[in-house]
Enzyme design. Structure first.
Site, PDB file in Angstrom:
ATOM      1  N   GLU A   1      -6.610   9.062   9.223  1.00  0.00           N
ATOM      2  CA  GLU A   1      -5.251   8.854   9.712  1.00  0.00           C
ATOM      3  C   GLU A   1      -4.954   9.689  10.964  1.00  0.00           C
ATOM      4  OE1 GLU A   1      -1.803   9.215   6.866  1.00  0.00           O
ATOM      5  OE2 GLU A   1      -3.073   7.635   6.046  1.00  0.00           O
TER       6      GLU A   1
ATOM      7  N   CYS B   1     -11.185   2.871  -1.028  1.00  0.00           N
ATOM      8  CA  CYS B   1      -9.944   3.389  -0.442  1.00  0.00           C
ATOM      9  C   CYS B   1      -9.640   2.567   0.802  1.00  0.00           C
ATOM     10  CB  CYS B   1     -10.121   4.862  -0.082  1.00  0.00           C
ATOM     11  SG  CYS B   1      -8.709   5.582   0.782  1.00  0.00           S
TER      12      CYS B   1
ATOM     13  N   CYS C   1      -3.809  -1.144  -2.077  1.00  0.00           N
ATOM     14  CA  CYS C   1      -4.153   0.266  -2.267  1.00  0.00           C
ATOM     15  C   CYS C   1      -5.046   0.433  -3.513  1.00  0.00           C
ATOM     16  CB  CYS C   1      -2.833   1.010  -2.462  1.00  0.00           C
ATOM     17  SG  CYS C   1      -2.983   2.750  -2.788  1.00  0.00           S
TER      18      CYS C   1
ATOM     19  N   HIS D   1      -8.623   3.277   3.629  1.00  0.00           N
ATOM     20  CA  HIS D   1      -8.950   3.840   4.941  1.00  0.00           C
ATOM     21  C   HIS D   1     -10.442   3.757   5.307  1.00  0.00           C
ATOM     22  CE1 HIS D   1      -5.025   5.431   4.167  1.00  0.00           C
ATOM     23  NE2 HIS D   1      -5.017   6.263   5.204  1.00  0.00           N
TER      24      HIS D   1
ATOM     25  N   ASP E   1       0.867  -1.179   0.000  1.00  0.00           N
ATOM     26  CA  ASP E   1       0.000   0.000   0.000  1.00  0.00           C
ATOM     27  C   ASP E   1       0.904   1.230   0.000  1.00  0.00           C
ATOM     28  OD1 ASP E   1      -2.330   1.634   0.360  1.00  0.00           O
ATOM     29  OD2 ASP E   1      -1.899   1.757   2.502  1.00  0.00           O
ATOM     30  N   SER E   2       0.297   2.383  -0.248  1.00  0.00           N
ATOM     31  CA  SER E   2       1.049   3.631  -0.157  1.00  0.00           C
ATOM     32  C   SER E   2       1.502   3.909   1.277  1.00  0.00           C
ATOM     33  CB  SER E   2       0.160   4.784  -0.618  1.00  0.00           C
ATOM     34  OG  SER E   2      -1.024   4.804   0.158  1.00  0.00           O
TER      35      SER E   2
HETATM   36  N1  DGL Z   1      -4.094   3.799   0.028  1.00  0.00           N
HETATM   37  C1  DGL Z   1      -4.762   4.836  -0.715  1.00  0.00           C
HETATM   38  C2  DGL Z   1      -5.968   4.234  -1.449  1.00  0.00           C
HETATM   39  O1  DGL Z   1      -6.473   3.170  -1.096  1.00  0.00           O
HETATM   40  C3  DGL Z   1      -5.215   5.976   0.175  1.00  0.00           C
HETATM   41  C4  DGL Z   1      -4.075   6.788   0.729  1.00  0.00           C
HETATM   42  C5  DGL Z   1      -3.236   7.470  -0.341  1.00  0.00           C
HETATM   43  O2  DGL Z   1      -3.740   8.356  -1.052  1.00  0.00           O
HETATM   44  O3  DGL Z   1      -2.079   7.091  -0.466  1.00  0.00           O
HETATM   45  O4  DGL Z   1      -6.419   4.791  -2.407  1.00  0.00           O
END
Ligand code: DGL
Length: 275
Positions: A160, A192, A79, A194, A15-16
């Site tokens: 977050e 997403c 992600c 989150h 993930d990011s």
């Molecule tokens: N992990 C990203 C997503 O699921 C959200 C956070 C980011 O923008 O890096 O799109």
């Protein structure tokens, strides 16, 4: 060429940042015998407003690390933004080597399977929404499905920072979900990493009348099916899960609890050290 080794090899999830821990958490519940290697590219987060080309470069390097240095038997792009920007590039590069899963296709399948859904809404980062990938895939699979996509860029950073289940998160959510484009939806896709954390609030907003889909569980179930089909499912857990980040801070380590439920220990990865 297939990667070497047996069923006890690890599963790589990236993930990011640390939001993808919602996916890792679902995978560890549905597949308790699998050892996971989680990789959060915290040095480059957020991906949500970066270009497709840059995200592809990051995703290719991370996958290379997971396969060649960690010998993973499957890769999960946890992600949504990286799935939208880099899935095809990774799938094509590693075809016949290891299964590569993204969080978008299993979600499309899950929504299509519910025949009563006529209009679906998607909320996600800017890059996921502007990629048009959900719209394209839904239209291809079910041309009669109505579709509304809304970028909700504040939500990831809000969560977050620990703002969920409170007045602030309710106000932010309401101002997004009251958007005209989302009127009359029967289902909402939380596209997403989150957003599973605000699923209850979203459900409350819609008073349970809109079916809410979140990627974590859907992708974990899909991974289970693929491992079983490919004969890659492990019978016993071979070691503890390992969690890497590319920029370690204590704040990240504290935030992991929000996404994973329990405390975890983050290790610094050096894959960008030459940069
Ligand atoms: N992990 C990203 C997503 O699921 C959200 C956070 C980011 O923008 O890096 O799109």
């Amino acid at each position: 060429m297939k990667m070497q080794g047996d069923k006890n090899r690890t599963i790589g999830i990236f993930d990011s940042g640390i939001g993808g821990l919602t996916v890792a958490n679902a995978v560890s519940k549905i597949l308790p015998n699998e050892q996971l290697i989680y990789f959060g590219d915290t040095a480059h987060l957020p991906y949500g407003d970066k270009s497709k080309e840059l995200i592809q470069r990051y995703a290719l390097r991370i996958t290379d690390f997971l396969l060649h240095e960690k010998n993973c038997k499957a890769i999960v792009i946890a992600c949504n933004t990286a799935s939208a920007a880099a899935y095809e590039a990774l799938r094509d590069k590693y075809k016949g080597v290891v299964p590569v899963l993204n969080v978008i296709d299993p979600m499309i399948e899950a929504v299509i399977a519910e025949e009563s859904i006529q209009k679906v809404g998607i909320i996600a980062t800017k890059t996921t929404i502007t990629s048009g990938v959900y719209q394209e895939k839904f239209t291809r699979r079910k041309p009669t499905l109505q579709f509304a996509a809304l970028a909700t860029p504040l939500l990831a950073s809000m969560i977050e920072e620990g703002f969920y289940n409170n007045n602030i998160s309710r106000a932010v959510l309401e101002s997004y979900l009251e958007n005209d484009s989302l009127k009359d939806i029967d289902a909402l896709v939380l596209a997403c990493t989150h957003y599973p954390l605000i699923k209850t609030e979203i459900n409350n907003f819609y008073k349970g009348k809109v079916k809410i889909f979140d990627s974590a569980e859907v992708v974990a179930k899909k991974l289970k099916l693929i491992l079983e089909k490919e004969g890659l499912a492990s019978e016993t857990k071979s070691g503890k899960d390992i969690f890497y980040v590319t920029d370690y801070t204590q704040a990240f380590e504290q935030t992991t609890r929000i996404f994973y439920g329990t405390e975890i220990y983050l290790q610094q990865s050096e894959i960008w050290k030459e940069v």
